[in-house]
Scaffold this active site. Sequence first.
Site, PDB file in Angstrom:
ATOM      1  NE  ARG A  27      -2.184  -1.337   3.577  1.00  0.00           N
ATOM      2  CZ  ARG A  27      -2.166  -2.503   4.329  1.00  0.00           C
ATOM      3  NH1 ARG A  27      -2.726  -3.462   3.760  1.00  0.00           N
ATOM      4  NH2 ARG A  27      -1.514  -2.568   5.381  1.00  0.00           N
ATOM      5  NE  ARG A  28       4.738   0.726   4.176  1.00  0.00           N
ATOM      6  CZ  ARG A  28       5.680   0.479   5.149  1.00  0.00           C
ATOM      7  NH1 ARG A  28       6.918   0.050   4.764  1.00  0.00           N
ATOM      8  NH2 ARG A  28       5.098   0.038   6.271  1.00  0.00           N
ATOM      9  CB  CYS A  87      -0.936  21.403 -11.898  1.00  0.00           C
ATOM     10  SG  CYS A  87      -0.726  23.003 -11.935  1.00  0.00           S
ATOM     11  NE  ARG A 112       0.375  23.382  -7.634  1.00  0.00           N
ATOM     12  CZ  ARG A 112      -0.117  24.476  -8.113  1.00  0.00           C
ATOM     13  NH1 ARG A 112      -1.085  24.963  -7.924  1.00  0.00           N
ATOM     14  NH2 ARG A 112       0.849  24.857  -9.354  1.00  0.00           N
ATOM     15  CG  ASP A 128      -7.519  25.672 -17.565  1.00  0.00           C
ATOM     16  OD1 ASP A 128      -8.676  25.693 -17.907  1.00  0.00           O
ATOM     17  OD2 ASP A 128      -6.785  26.811 -17.735  1.00  0.00           O
ATOM     18  CG  ASN A 147      -3.597  16.997 -16.574  1.00  0.00           C
ATOM     19  OD1 ASN A 147      -3.895  18.170 -15.877  1.00  0.00           O
ATOM     20  ND2 ASN A 147      -2.146  17.174 -16.842  1.00  0.00           N
ATOM     21  CG  HIS A 170      -9.360  26.640 -11.585  1.00  0.00           C
ATOM     22  ND1 HIS A 170      -8.693  26.205 -10.753  1.00  0.00           N
ATOM     23  CD2 HIS A 170      -8.854  26.856 -12.917  1.00  0.00           C
ATOM     24  CE1 HIS A 170      -7.461  26.126 -11.337  1.00  0.00           C
ATOM     25  NE2 HIS A 170      -7.514  26.671 -12.637  1.00  0.00           N
ATOM     26  CE1 TYR A 203      -6.959  31.403 -14.137  1.00  0.00           C
ATOM     27  CE2 TYR A 203      -7.045  29.019 -15.456  1.00  0.00           C
ATOM     28  CZ  TYR A 203      -6.374  30.142 -14.455  1.00  0.00           C
ATOM     29  OH  TYR A 203      -5.083  29.716 -14.010  1.00  0.00           O
TER      30      TYR A 203
END
Length: 276
Positions: free
Chosen positions: A137-138, A157, A177, A180, A188, A218, A220
Amino acid sequence: MSKADEIYRATCADILENGFSDEGLQVRPRWADGTPAHTIKRFGVVNRYDLREEFPIMTLRRTYWKSAVDELLWIWQKKSNRIADLPSHIWDEWANADGTIGKAYGYQLGRKHQYPEGEFDQVDRVLYDLKHNPASRRILTNLYNFDDLHEMSLYPCAYSMTFNVTGNVLNGILNQRSQDMLTANNWNVCQYAVLLHMLAQVSGLQAGELVHVIADCHIYDRHIPAVKAMLERKGYPAPTFKMNGSVTDFYAFTREDFQVENYQYHPFDFEIPKAI
């Protein structure tokens, strides 16, 4: 309509209908004309993509998935921070005088660390554990090295991947984190879907679920008209993803080993301003 389209539409609709606007607050990003780049956001978005069902590429507009693969290989295979090693120019705005983006992304994955079994960088440790310790689990990577943040052109990001083997299925959690939604979301998703397929194949496993966790999700302010126009469209079925099944070495993959067949997508007539 692909499931990636459905997830994208639902996420964007939620942001537009229920999101928080940072208009009036001090924000770091700027448009090219120097105007603050404000957003409307949702916190803590979690999207799930089952790669056994389909490849999660959107059809509401084209995702340049080959360029996304190029960046993935630049970070995870080459472990590079030099923009000259990347065929596209997506990192040019963040390049330092030395031609790098600082101690970011591939640089972090390529740093060696000492373990009881020997010295590994982060990618090689994942490959080792998938073959020798699949119940662990690592099995994870982390690009958010606080000691080096001041030497990064842009803080990561998409900053960590956690891998988990269940039976013969490899699942992964991508932690991000900041996201866009117009310019980077499906880019991604496609990248890390391909990564899961790559790691699974060379480890004798099957790619399973990609879970995408986004802290600040988010849109823009200058992207809102384009997103609204996309939400009015009806998408196409997902294309078929194919990968060269003969590759057994993670570092032997090339961009030509991946194909997306019968990819239909809507034209996109909007020019996308970039917030920097």
